[in-house]
Design a protein around this motif. Structure first.
Motif, PDB file in Angstrom:
ATOM      1  N   ALA A  11       0.887  -1.181   0.016  1.00 11.35           N
ATOM      2  CA  ALA A  11       0.115  -0.111   0.034  1.00 11.35           C
ATOM      3  C   ALA A  11       0.825   1.143  -0.294  1.00 11.35           C
ATOM      4  CB  ALA A  11      -0.956   0.023   1.161  1.00 11.35           C
ATOM      5  N   ARG A  12       0.348   2.105  -0.781  1.00 13.49           N
ATOM      6  CA  ARG A  12       1.262   3.619  -0.824  1.00 13.49           C
ATOM      7  C   ARG A  12      -0.147   4.481  -0.691  1.00 13.49           C
ATOM      8  NH1 ARG A  12       2.831   3.165  -5.674  1.00 13.49           N
ATOM      9  NH2 ARG A  12       1.173   4.536  -6.819  1.00 13.49           N
ATOM     10  N   PHE A  13      -0.098   5.417   0.263  1.00 15.92           N
ATOM     11  CA  PHE A  13      -1.032   6.422   0.731  1.00 15.92           C
ATOM     12  C   PHE A  13      -0.924   7.725   0.133  1.00 15.92           C
ATOM     13  CE2 PHE A  13      -0.780   3.019   3.914  1.00 15.92           C
ATOM     14  CZ  PHE A  13      -2.081   2.721   4.045  1.00 15.92           C
ATOM     15  N   ALA A  14      -1.990   8.229  -0.233  1.00 15.28           N
ATOM     16  CA  ALA A  14      -2.271   9.412  -0.921  1.00 15.28           C
ATOM     17  C   ALA A  14      -2.713  10.496  -0.027  1.00 15.28           C
ATOM     18  CB  ALA A  14      -3.058   9.524  -2.158  1.00 15.28           C
ATOM     19  N   VAL A  15      -3.241   9.903   1.157  1.00 12.81           N
ATOM     20  CA  VAL A  15      -3.856  11.086   1.944  1.00 12.81           C
ATOM     21  C   VAL A  15      -3.036  10.874   3.479  1.00 12.81           C
ATOM     22  CG1 VAL A  15      -6.262  11.445   1.040  1.00 12.81           C
ATOM     23  CG2 VAL A  15      -5.558   9.277   2.584  1.00 12.81           C
ATOM     24  N   ASP A  25     -12.181  10.651  -4.413  1.00 11.21           N
ATOM     25  CA  ASP A  25     -10.942  11.151  -4.239  1.00 11.21           C
ATOM     26  C   ASP A  25      -9.949   9.839  -3.929  1.00 11.21           C
ATOM     27  OD1 ASP A  25     -11.297  13.589  -4.176  1.00 11.21           O
ATOM     28  OD2 ASP A  25     -10.996  14.039  -2.032  1.00 11.21           O
ATOM     29  N   VAL A  26      -8.686   9.809  -4.556  1.00 12.05           N
ATOM     30  CA  VAL A  26      -7.854   8.694  -4.370  1.00 12.05           C
ATOM     31  C   VAL A  26      -7.383   8.629  -3.167  1.00 12.05           C
ATOM     32  CG1 VAL A  26      -5.750   7.330  -5.301  1.00 12.05           C
ATOM     33  CG2 VAL A  26      -7.419   8.574  -6.965  1.00 12.05           C
ATOM     34  N   LEU A  27      -7.456   7.553  -2.232  1.00 16.97           N
ATOM     35  CA  LEU A  27      -6.806   7.610  -0.929  1.00 16.97           C
ATOM     36  C   LEU A  27      -5.553   6.715  -0.725  1.00 16.97           C
ATOM     37  CD1 LEU A  27     -10.460   6.446   0.796  1.00 16.97           C
ATOM     38  CD2 LEU A  27      -9.559   8.722   0.390  1.00 16.97           C
ATOM     39  N   ALA A  28      -5.642   5.720  -1.542  1.00 24.21           N
ATOM     40  CA  ALA A  28      -4.317   4.925  -1.467  1.00 24.21           C
ATOM     41  C   ALA A  28      -4.157   4.011  -2.854  1.00 24.21           C
ATOM     42  CB  ALA A  28      -4.268   3.805  -0.341  1.00 24.21           C
ATOM     43  N   VAL A  29      -2.914   3.583  -3.268  1.00 24.61           N
ATOM     44  CA  VAL A  29      -2.805   2.704  -4.363  1.00 24.61           C
ATOM     45  C   VAL A  29      -2.321   1.480  -3.703  1.00 24.61           C
ATOM     46  CG1 VAL A  29      -1.928   2.225  -6.340  1.00 24.61           C
ATOM     47  CG2 VAL A  29      -2.306   4.411  -5.857  1.00 24.61           C
ATOM     48  N   VAL A  30      -2.992   0.323  -4.275  1.00 26.02           N
ATOM     49  CA  VAL A  30      -2.447  -0.940  -3.643  1.00 26.02           C
ATOM     50  C   VAL A  30      -1.801  -1.756  -4.993  1.00 26.02           C
ATOM     51  CG1 VAL A  30      -3.220  -3.356  -2.691  1.00 26.02           C
ATOM     52  CG2 VAL A  30      -4.206  -1.351  -1.861  1.00 26.02           C
ATOM     53  N   GLU A  31      -0.547  -2.127  -4.660  1.00 26.25           N
ATOM     54  CA  GLU A  31       0.151  -2.887  -5.943  1.00 26.25           C
ATOM     55  C   GLU A  31       0.562  -4.167  -5.468  1.00 26.25           C
ATOM     56  OE1 GLU A  31       4.512  -2.148  -8.341  1.00 26.25           O
ATOM     57  OE2 GLU A  31       3.498  -0.364  -6.937  1.00 26.25           O
ATOM     58  N   MET A  65      -7.836   2.405   6.498  1.00 27.90           N
ATOM     59  CA  MET A  65      -8.389   3.557   7.178  1.00 27.90           C
ATOM     60  C   MET A  65      -9.540   3.695   7.460  1.00 27.90           C
ATOM     61  SD  MET A  65      -7.757   5.900   3.671  1.00 27.90           S
ATOM     62  CE  MET A  65      -6.269   5.436   3.194  1.00 27.90           C
ATOM     63  N   GLU A  66     -10.066   4.764   8.166  1.00 24.20           N
ATOM     64  CA  GLU A  66     -11.725   5.105   8.467  1.00 24.20           C
ATOM     65  C   GLU A  66     -11.753   6.445   7.810  1.00 24.20           C
ATOM     66  OE1 GLU A  66     -14.926   4.452  11.891  1.00 24.20           O
ATOM     67  OE2 GLU A  66     -12.778   3.956  12.304  1.00 24.20           O
ATOM     68  N   ILE A  67     -13.099   6.638   7.172  1.00 24.23           N
ATOM     69  CA  ILE A  67     -13.609   8.147   6.871  1.00 24.23           C
ATOM     70  C   ILE A  67     -14.746   8.232   7.973  1.00 24.23           C
ATOM     71  CG2 ILE A  67     -14.650   9.321   5.377  1.00 24.23           C
ATOM     72  CD1 ILE A  67     -13.354   7.803   3.022  1.00 24.23           C
ATOM     73  N   VAL A  68     -14.449   9.376   8.735  1.00 26.30           N
ATOM     74  CA  VAL A  68     -15.430   9.704   9.514  1.00 26.30           C
ATOM     75  C   VAL A  68     -16.200  10.953   8.972  1.00 26.30           C
ATOM     76  CG1 VAL A  68     -14.023   8.487  11.523  1.00 26.30           C
ATOM     77  CG2 VAL A  68     -13.609  11.057  11.289  1.00 26.30           C
ATOM     78  N   GLU A  69     -17.380  11.323   9.761  1.00 23.98           N
ATOM     79  CA  GLU A  69     -18.111  12.503   9.197  1.00 23.98           C
ATOM     80  C   GLU A  69     -17.209  13.762   9.610  1.00 23.98           C
ATOM     81  OE1 GLU A  69     -22.096  12.468  10.471  1.00 23.98           O
ATOM     82  OE2 GLU A  69     -22.327  10.335   9.863  1.00 23.98           O
ATOM     83  N   GLN A  70     -17.675  14.785   8.910  1.00 22.42           N
ATOM     84  CA  GLN A  70     -17.038  16.018   9.210  1.00 22.42           C
ATOM     85  C   GLN A  70     -17.697  16.745  10.272  1.00 22.42           C
ATOM     86  OE1 GLN A  70     -16.676  18.178   5.377  1.00 22.42           O
ATOM     87  NE2 GLN A  70     -14.973  16.866   4.847  1.00 22.42           N
TER      88      GLN A  70
END
Length: 70
Positions: A11-15, A25-31, A65-70
């Motif tokens: 995993a390579r993260f973009a955020v 939005d791109v969060l990560a790339v898995v290779e 990761m987790e995305i939480v509400e703003q």
């Protein structure tokens, strides 16, 4: 909402932790074996990363990761 790895690889993260993201939005790339798959945000929110390093070995289904509400 939890974001899982689509398959085993590296995993390579973009955020970063605390970043705000929007749908698509791109969060990560898995290779794995020269195949790269972007992991995109399914909804808006703030990132809470579970894995904090780049180029980390992961298994399919691992929580990235987790995305939480703003």
């Amino acid at each position: 909402m939890k974001i899982h790895a689509p398959f085993a690889g590296i995993a390579r993260f973009a955020v970063a932790d605390g970043d705000s993201v929007e749908v698509g939005d791109v969060l990560a790339v898995v290779e794995a074996v020269k195949l790269e798959a972007p992991v995109v945000a399914p909804g808006p929110g703030i990132i809470r990363r579970s894995i904090h390093g780049d180029f980390v070995d992961i298994a399919g289904g691992d929580v990235l990761m987790e995305i939480v509400e703003q």
